[in-house]
Design a protein around this motif. Structure first.
Motif, short mmCIF file in Angstrom:
data_model
loop_
_atom_site.label_atom_id
_atom_site.label_comp_id
_atom_site.label_asym_id
_atom_site.label_seq_id
_atom_site.Cartn_x
_atom_site.Cartn_y
_atom_site.Cartn_z
N GLU A 158 0.83 -1.35 0.06
CA GLU A 158 0.11 -0.08 -0.07
C GLU A 158 0.83 1.43 -0.10
OE1 GLU A 158 0.75 -1.22 4.26
OE2 GLU A 158 0.26 -2.17 2.38
N HIS A 159 2.10 0.97 0.36
CA HIS A 159 3.11 2.17 0.12
C HIS A 159 3.63 2.59 -1.01
CE1 HIS A 159 3.81 1.61 4.80
NE2 HIS A 159 2.56 2.06 4.68
N VAL A 160 3.44 1.90 -2.14
CA VAL A 160 3.82 2.07 -3.56
C VAL A 160 3.05 3.05 -3.93
CG1 VAL A 160 4.46 1.28 -5.80
CG2 VAL A 160 4.51 -0.20 -3.85
N LYS A 161 3.79 4.20 -4.63
CA LYS A 161 2.89 5.43 -4.76
C LYS A 161 2.76 5.27 -6.33
CE LYS A 161 3.80 8.70 -0.97
NZ LYS A 161 4.27 7.59 -0.20
N TRP A 162 1.97 4.59 -6.85
CA TRP A 162 1.77 4.56 -8.29
C TRP A 162 1.54 5.70 -9.20
CZ3 TRP A 162 3.88 0.00 -10.17
CH2 TRP A 162 3.90 -0.99 -9.50
N SER A 163 1.06 6.85 -8.47
CA SER A 163 0.93 8.10 -9.22
C SER A 163 2.40 8.68 -9.36
CB SER A 163 0.26 9.04 -8.13
OG SER A 163 0.73 9.13 -7.04
N THR A 164 3.35 8.46 -8.77
CA THR A 164 4.51 9.01 -9.09
C THR A 164 5.53 7.87 -9.75
OG1 THR A 164 5.32 8.66 -6.83
CG2 THR A 164 4.38 10.72 -7.22
N TRP A 165 4.93 6.85 -10.06
CA TRP A 165 5.93 5.61 -10.43
C TRP A 165 6.74 5.86 -11.68
CZ3 TRP A 165 8.49 1.78 -8.73
CH2 TRP A 165 9.07 1.04 -9.62
N GLU A 166 6.07 6.95 -12.67
CA GLU A 166 7.05 7.34 -13.69
C GLU A 166 8.30 7.86 -13.48
OE1 GLU A 166 7.00 6.93 -17.79
OE2 GLU A 166 5.46 6.48 -16.52
N VAL A 179 11.95 6.15 -14.92
CA VAL A 179 12.72 6.76 -15.54
C VAL A 179 14.33 6.57 -14.98
CG1 VAL A 179 13.57 8.76 -16.27
CG2 VAL A 179 11.26 8.25 -16.43
N ARG A 180 14.18 6.43 -13.74
CA ARG A 180 15.44 6.60 -13.03
C ARG A 180 16.10 5.01 -12.78
NH1 ARG A 180 12.93 9.73 -9.01
NH2 ARG A 180 12.84 8.14 -7.82
N GLY A 181 14.93 4.17 -13.09
CA GLY A 181 15.43 2.79 -12.96
C GLY A 181 15.57 2.13 -11.53
N ASP A 182 14.84 2.99 -10.84
CA ASP A 182 14.69 2.75 -9.17
C ASP A 182 13.27 1.85 -8.88
OD1 ASP A 182 14.66 2.66 -6.42
OD2 ASP A 182 14.20 4.84 -6.09
N PHE A 183 13.73 0.65 -8.95
CA PHE A 183 12.30 -0.16 -8.57
C PHE A 183 12.22 -0.68 -6.77
CE2 PHE A 183 12.69 -2.08 -13.07
CZ PHE A 183 12.32 -0.96 -13.39
N SER A 184 13.17 0.01 -6.17
CA SER A 184 13.09 -0.31 -4.61
C SER A 184 12.07 -0.23 -3.98
CB SER A 184 14.49 0.60 -3.92
OG SER A 184 14.06 2.02 -4.24
N PRO A 185 11.22 0.91 -4.35
CA PRO A 185 9.82 1.34 -3.72
C PRO A 185 9.04 -0.14 -3.91
CG PRO A 185 10.26 3.01 -5.07
CD PRO A 185 11.24 2.15 -5.37
N LEU A 186 9.26 -1.13 -4.85
CA LEU A 186 8.42 -2.29 -5.01
C LEU A 186 8.56 -3.44 -3.79
CD1 LEU A 186 8.52 -2.48 -8.92
CD2 LEU A 186 6.78 -1.39 -7.33
N GLY A 187 9.70 -3.15 -3.23
CA GLY A 187 10.07 -4.23 -2.16
C GLY A 187 11.26 -5.11 -2.71
N GLU A 188 11.22 -6.18 -2.15
CA GLU A 188 12.32 -7.06 -2.32
C GLU A 188 12.35 -7.96 -3.68
OE1 GLU A 188 14.28 -11.56 -0.49
OE2 GLU A 188 12.63 -10.28 0.64
N LEU A 189 13.30 -7.89 -4.57
CA LEU A 189 13.42 -8.76 -5.51
C LEU A 189 13.35 -10.11 -5.59
CD1 LEU A 189 13.87 -8.75 -8.51
CD2 LEU A 189 16.15 -8.92 -8.36
N VAL A 190 12.41 -10.88 -5.81
CA VAL A 190 12.10 -11.99 -5.72
C VAL A 190 12.71 -13.12 -6.61
CG1 VAL A 190 10.46 -14.13 -5.09
CG2 VAL A 190 10.15 -11.77 -4.39
N GLU A 191 12.59 -12.69 -7.82
CA GLU A 191 13.11 -13.65 -9.04
C GLU A 191 13.00 -12.71 -10.26
OE1 GLU A 191 11.26 -17.21 -10.16
OE2 GLU A 191 9.34 -16.33 -9.36
N ARG A 192 13.84 -13.24 -11.29
CA ARG A 192 13.82 -12.94 -12.48
C ARG A 192 12.95 -13.88 -13.38
NH1 ARG A 192 17.09 -8.98 -14.13
NH2 ARG A 192 18.61 -8.30 -12.72
N LEU A 193 12.30 -13.20 -14.32
CA LEU A 193 11.24 -14.05 -15.33
C LEU A 193 11.62 -13.97 -16.63
CD1 LEU A 193 7.89 -13.18 -13.64
CD2 LEU A 193 9.12 -14.98 -12.78
N GLY A 194 11.48 -14.91 -17.30
CA GLY A 194 11.94 -14.90 -18.83
C GLY A 194 10.90 -15.80 -19.61
N VAL A 195 11.25 -15.86 -20.83
CA VAL A 195 10.15 -16.47 -21.82
C VAL A 195 9.59 -17.99 -21.18
CG1 VAL A 195 10.09 -17.57 -23.87
CG2 VAL A 195 11.16 -15.53 -23.80
N GLY A 196 8.39 -17.96 -21.23
CA GLY A 196 7.71 -19.00 -20.61
C GLY A 196 7.38 -18.91 -19.13
#
Length: 128
Positions: A63-71, A75-92
């Motif tokens: 609930e703390h992720v501010k999607w209104s300012t996500w852009e 642009v900065r490549g800052d995904f840290s507000p989304l929490g902990e990186l769990v895994e990378r996903l690829g084709v399939g």
């Protein structure tokens, strides 16, 4: 048929079910940094990556992720507000599989496109 064979999700689905799900599917292009699914939103569809890569994040406080300012974050490549990186996903790989199969629960993770992603989207209604 080739698409069906190359996607991990269909490994446990009988051919008749697979045909029905593929018939209900549509395709989406998602730009780098855009959310594919958002943690906490109702799981309305299952998305399977056909091309590209994505990152799955889990937050203790989505609930703390501010999607209104996500852009600006995107642009900065800052995904840290989304929490902990769990895994990378690829084709399939898929996003929303557990939630949709369980019956439209909220998504438990946020999945963000790590580059341009093409995804097959299967609506939750197709699983009923």
């Amino acid at each position: 048929r080739m698409l069906e064979e190359s996607v991990k999700f269909f490994a446990n689905v009988n051919p008749q079910q697979a045909a029905r799900l593929l018939q209900a599917a549509s395709f989406r292009k998602i730009c780098m940094g855009d959310p594919i699914v958002r943690q906490g939103d109702e799981a309305t569809s299952l998305l399977i990556i056909i091309n590209g890569c994505a990152l799955r994040y889990r937050s203790a406080h989505p609930e703390h992720v501010k999607w209104s300012t996500w852009e600006a974050n995107k642009v900065r490549g800052d995904f840290s507000p989304l929490g902990e990186l769990v895994e990378r996903l690829g084709v399939g790989d898929s996003a929303g599989e557990q939630e949709v199969v369980a019956g439209c629960l909220p998504y438990v993770c946020t999945v963000v496109a790590d580059d341009e992603v093409e995804a097959m989207e299967i609506p939750a209604a197709a699983f009923q």
